[in-house]
Write an enzyme that holds these catalytic residues in place. Structure first.
Site, PDB file in Angstrom:
ATOM      1  N   CYS A 187       0.857  -1.189   0.000  1.00  0.00           N
ATOM      2  CA  CYS A 187       0.000   0.000   0.000  1.00  0.00           C
ATOM      3  C   CYS A 187       0.892   1.237   0.000  1.00  0.00           C
ATOM      4  O   CYS A 187       1.841   1.330   0.778  1.00  0.00           O
ATOM      5  CB  CYS A 187      -0.950   0.100   1.178  1.00  0.00           C
ATOM      6  N   ARG A 229       4.127  -0.532  -4.518  1.00  0.00           N
ATOM      7  CA  ARG A 229       3.746  -0.921  -3.158  1.00  0.00           C
ATOM      8  C   ARG A 229       2.395  -1.628  -3.097  1.00  0.00           C
ATOM      9  O   ARG A 229       2.000  -2.149  -2.050  1.00  0.00           O
ATOM     10  CB  ARG A 229       3.697   0.315  -2.256  1.00  0.00           C
ATOM     11  N   TRP A 289      -2.756  -2.741  -1.714  1.00  0.00           N
ATOM     12  CA  TRP A 289      -2.423  -4.172  -1.736  1.00  0.00           C
ATOM     13  C   TRP A 289      -3.332  -4.770  -0.672  1.00  0.00           C
ATOM     14  O   TRP A 289      -3.121  -4.571   0.522  1.00  0.00           O
ATOM     15  CB  TRP A 289      -0.954  -4.382  -1.386  1.00  0.00           C
ATOM     16  N   ASN A 340      -1.927   2.501   5.560  1.00  0.00           N
ATOM     17  CA  ASN A 340      -1.058   1.388   5.170  1.00  0.00           C
ATOM     18  C   ASN A 340      -0.761   0.597   6.437  1.00  0.00           C
ATOM     19  O   ASN A 340      -0.375   1.189   7.441  1.00  0.00           O
ATOM     20  CB  ASN A 340       0.241   1.966   4.562  1.00  0.00           C
ATOM     21  N   GLY A 341      -0.968  -0.727   6.370  1.00  0.00           N
ATOM     22  CA  GLY A 341      -0.710  -1.551   7.551  1.00  0.00           C
ATOM     23  C   GLY A 341      -1.936  -2.379   7.891  1.00  0.00           C
ATOM     24  O   GLY A 341      -2.819  -2.558   7.055  1.00  0.00           O
ATOM     25  N   GLU A 359      16.863 -18.966  -4.632  1.00  0.00           N
ATOM     26  CA  GLU A 359      16.590 -17.609  -5.120  1.00  0.00           C
ATOM     27  C   GLU A 359      16.123 -17.653  -6.588  1.00  0.00           C
ATOM     28  O   GLU A 359      15.192 -16.941  -6.978  1.00  0.00           O
ATOM     29  CB  GLU A 359      17.843 -16.738  -4.957  1.00  0.00           C
ATOM     30  N   LYS A 366      12.589 -16.136  -8.152  1.00  0.00           N
ATOM     31  CA  LYS A 366      12.525 -15.214  -9.293  1.00  0.00           C
ATOM     32  C   LYS A 366      11.595 -15.758 -10.366  1.00  0.00           C
ATOM     33  O   LYS A 366      10.765 -15.054 -10.911  1.00  0.00           O
ATOM     34  CB  LYS A 366      13.919 -15.039  -9.870  1.00  0.00           C
ATOM     35  N   GLU A 409       7.815 -15.701  -9.139  1.00  0.00           N
ATOM     36  CA  GLU A 409       7.092 -14.443  -8.937  1.00  0.00           C
ATOM     37  C   GLU A 409       6.791 -13.692 -10.208  1.00  0.00           C
ATOM     38  O   GLU A 409       5.780 -13.001 -10.273  1.00  0.00           O
ATOM     39  CB  GLU A 409       7.773 -13.543  -7.901  1.00  0.00           C
ATOM     40  N   HIS A 444      16.604 -37.957  -3.124  1.00  0.00           N
ATOM     41  CA  HIS A 444      15.910 -38.360  -1.899  1.00  0.00           C
ATOM     42  C   HIS A 444      14.407 -38.082  -1.957  1.00  0.00           C
ATOM     43  O   HIS A 444      13.744 -38.087  -0.925  1.00  0.00           O
ATOM     44  CB  HIS A 444      16.536 -37.655  -0.690  1.00  0.00           C
ATOM     45  N   LYS A 472       6.105  -4.615  -3.453  1.00  0.00           N
ATOM     46  CA  LYS A 472       7.447  -4.400  -2.935  1.00  0.00           C
ATOM     47  C   LYS A 472       7.295  -3.898  -1.500  1.00  0.00           C
ATOM     48  O   LYS A 472       6.327  -3.215  -1.193  1.00  0.00           O
ATOM     49  CB  LYS A 472       8.136  -3.325  -3.782  1.00  0.00           C
TER      50      LYS A 472
HETATM   51  C1  F6R Z   1      11.624 -11.156  -4.255  1.00  0.00           C
HETATM   52  C2  F6R Z   1      11.677 -10.062  -3.308  1.00  0.00           C
HETATM   53  C3  F6R Z   1      11.210 -10.309  -1.920  1.00  0.00           C
HETATM   54  C4  F6R Z   1      12.018  -9.450  -0.932  1.00  0.00           C
HETATM   55  C5  F6R Z   1      11.458  -9.608   0.480  1.00  0.00           C
HETATM   56  C6  F6R Z   1      12.264  -8.808   1.485  1.00  0.00           C
HETATM   57  O1  F6R Z   1      12.174 -10.778  -5.480  1.00  0.00           O
HETATM   58  O2  F6R Z   1      12.052  -8.968  -3.651  1.00  0.00           O
HETATM   59  O3  F6R Z   1      11.276 -11.664  -1.587  1.00  0.00           O
HETATM   60  O4  F6R Z   1      13.342  -9.843  -0.980  1.00  0.00           O
HETATM   61  O5  F6R Z   1      10.128  -9.190   0.527  1.00  0.00           O
HETATM   62  O6  F6R Z   1      12.267  -7.458   1.178  1.00  0.00           O
HETATM   63  P1  F6R Z   1      13.369  -6.464   1.725  1.00  0.00           P
HETATM   64  O7  F6R Z   1      14.656  -6.837   1.099  1.00  0.00           O
HETATM   65  O8  F6R Z   1      12.884  -5.111   1.312  1.00  0.00           O
HETATM   66  O9  F6R Z   1      13.403  -6.650   3.215  1.00  0.00           O
END
Ligand code: F6R
Length: 621
Positions: A2, A28, A74, A100-101, A489, A493, A496, A512, A616
């Site tokens: 948000c 956001r 969001w 937000n929250g 990781e 990627k 998502e 296994h 994000k």
């Molecule tokens: C995936 C991604 C998320 C962030 C996670 C932590 O590509 O970006 O998994 O890594 O939400 O976010 P930060 O780094 O802002 O604490």
């Protein structure tokens, strides 16, 4: 998670300023948006389902006003629809709020307000906020009503409120970010700790890109603080005053002038932010290496002296932390603990004032990390933040900060911040081993190799591979040592942005169980080291043969092998070449997978910058 923004100032285009700001906060949250403008003592509301970037403005969109607030959502409580989109009114239509929250005790507060005759129209937790403010306004002014409301809320929040008939903005923070932007503040005194600031206009937003093109001068609100903005007595300018939520007494705040250029937050010639940020890794690795050596030494010393060092992060940052376990063992012969931010509370019995907590976070606002910080403070644990966003809560709450220096990362999927964080943790392992110069040189060389690697032809090669696998249902990624967290990781990627089911495994673990998932054509991405690599206690020829054996077990069952390696091998159906860069290998290995994920997203007609269901900066637990 948000985005909120509001404006009160000398310009009569507040609605437009707020919508432009929302577009910059879209990362956001992007399931719906809305904004409210104050016109002739009344409030005019615009709300829509969908992305703010797709909002088409026309001559009638905005009213002529100097006071507005907006929100890009969001969803946490209630479906994605117009009714649940913010801003939210009080039942009497007088108070409007963006938030937000999460209000954790909203059910209890709803019950209380229903008892007062309030009829709720949305499914959101937010709707209790404007209605509580109305309750408190019966005996208080706006500032006191907002303060008393904030005291009633449980959970992490940031909200901004306006009241019809008053030219004021009032905002409170507890857990979610809130930043004040000040246009033309005066007098520009040296004493930058101020309880009251005069200026021509003020923004209040969740993040600085929302208003950076108007002003670099900001004040970060801290938890338990609030701000009220109103016109000066002579009505010729505006002022902001800061207060504590608990007592309502004045709080002095520091004005910080940011040197971020708004232009750096634009896409330029790239189709998407994700692609732009992948390519920026040519320089961000070098920027990450520009650490203050004294600070690195200080952190190395803290690790040496600690009885238990914990690395914490969430999602991608959590995977970066997981490489530390291998890197510190190999480079500095030191054991460190790694745990996701959301799991850190389970370790509380082991925390003492000899424990060290190193948090890795791009945004510095991730709620799970901030909760871990609360526990750390309670236990006297020292904290180090490896943070990209300067001025963020993690940056301000850490005893020592190692800045990631990757610049603004806008795409929801982290790329350039990830590799910069990897570089810093590697550097730290070298500092701990007393070999900082060696680490700096090794990483600088790896950075130069990345510069050569990242060219349009390489990206086209990845696009061709993406074409071949774009219709698969599942894919798997394997690696050993530092390549194991990178396999995890890589899977994140791919998940998502491409929405393909992807999972990462330690190479030796496939046999296994997960091997049962391999059928004809299932893609397996394998991080295969060069022949000369030496693992922690690994065989003299490194792990190459071992990982290739795991690969051949998949090949024998019809799997399609995509080898990420400095050297080709007959087992590979596709070869993704990466340079052989020793301990910087996780950094170069993840880059082609970022590109592969990007191309898969585009080929599958997904927006890689704004993946579904995500946002994000995850500021809720
Ligand atoms: C995936 C991604 C998320 C962030 C996670 C932590 O590509 O970006 O998994 O890594 O939400 O976010 P930060 O780094 O802002 O604490």
């Amino acid at each position: 998670m948000c985005g909120i923004i509001s404006y009160l100032g000398n310009r009569k285009t507040a609605g437009k300023l707020v919508v432009d700001g929302l577009k910059k906060l879209e990362y956001r949250g992007y399931d719906s948006f809305g904004f409210a403008e104050k016109v002739n003592g009344k409030i005019r509301l615009t709300k829509k389902v969908g992305k703010i970037s797709e909002f088409r403005e026309n001559g009638k969109t905005f009213a002529k006003t100097n006071l507005a607030l907006g929100h890009t959502r969001w969803a946490t409580h209630g479906k994605v629809n117009r009714v649940n989109a913010h801003p939210h009114f009080s039942a009497d239509g007088k108070v409007v709020v963006v938030h937000n929250g999460i209000v954790e005790n909203h059910a209890e507060l709803r019950k209380f307000l229903r008892g007062k005759g309030v009829k709720f129209v949305t499914e959101t937790d937010t709707e209790v906020i404007p209605n509580l403010i109305v309750e408190f306004l019966k005996k208080n002014n706006l500032k006191e009503a907002v303060r008393k409301t904030a005291q009633k809320l449980r959970g992490r929040f940031a909200f901004v409120a306006i009241v019809a008939g008053e030219e004021k903005l009032c905002a409170a923070r507890n857990g979610s970010p809130l930043i004040l932007g000040i246009e033309k503040f005066f007098p520009k005194s040296d004493d930058k700790l101020l309880a009251k600031i005069d200026g021509s206009a003020f923004f209040i937003a969740s993040d600085t890109p929302a208003f950076l093109n108007h002003t670099p001068d900001v004040v970060y609100l801290d938890d338990g603080e609030m701000v009220e903005i109103e016109a000066s007595p002579k009505q010729d300018h505006f002022h902001a005053q800061f207060f504590g939520i608990t007592k309502g007494t004045a709080v002095k705040k520091r004005i910080i002038s940011l040197d971020l250029k708004e232009s750096k937050t634009e896409k330029g010639d790239f189709a998407h932010f994700m692609l732009k940020e992948i390519f920026e890794q040519k320089e961000t690795i070098h920027r990450a290496l520009k650490q203050d050596e004294k600070q690195l030494e200080k952190v190395a010393q803290l690790i040496r002296k600690s009885f238990g060092t914990f690395f914490i992060g969430c999602g991608t940052a959590g995977k970066v932390c997981a490489t530390a376990e291998y890197l510190f063992a190999k480079i500095a012969r030191r054991h460190v603990n790694v745990i996701f931010g959301s799991e850190f509370d389970t370790q509380e019995p082991f925390l003492t004032n000899k424990t060290l907590l190193i948090a890795v976070s791009q945004s510095g606002e991730t709620a799970d990390v901030l909760e871990a910080y609360k526990i750390a403070k309670r236990r006297g644990v020292k904290t180090v933040g490896v943070v990209n966003v300067a001025g963020s809560s993690v940056a301000r709450g850490s005893d020592v900060v190692l800045p990631v220096n990757a610049g603004v990362e806008k795409a929801v999927a982290s790329t350039k911040a990830t590799t910069a964080q990897l570089a810093i943790l590697t550097l730290l392992a070298y500092a701990l081993a007393g070999k900082l110069a060696e680490g700096q040189q090794m990483l600088a060389e790896a950075g130069s190799q990345i510069d050569e690697l990242l060219n349009p032809r390489y990206s086209e090669h990845l696009e061709k591979i993406a074409q071949k696998i774009k219709r698969v249902e599942s894919m798997y990624v394997i690696g050993k040592g530092t390549d194991y967290p990178m396999a995890l990781e890589a899977a994140i990627k791919l998940q998502e942005v491409s929405y393909i089911h992807a999972e990462g495994f330690a190479a030796g673990e496939l046999k296994h169980g997960p091997l049962a998932l391999i059928t004809k054509g299932t893609p397996l991405i394998a991080f295969v080291p060069a022949d000369r690599s030496l693992g922690v206690g690994g065989p003299a020829n490194g792990y190459r043969q071992e990982v290739l054996s795991n690969v051949s077990e998949v090949k024998a069952r019809g799997g399609r092998i995509i080898g990420v390696s400095p050297q080709n091998d007959p087992l590979f159906d596709e070869w993704i070449r990466v340079p052989d860069v020793g301990n910087a290998q996780p950094i170069v290995n993840i880059i082609p997978i970022q590109l592969l994920a990007y191309h898969l997203a585009v080929l599958r007609k997904n927006n890689p910058d704004l993946p579904r269901n995500l946002a994000k900066s995850v500021t809720v637990k």
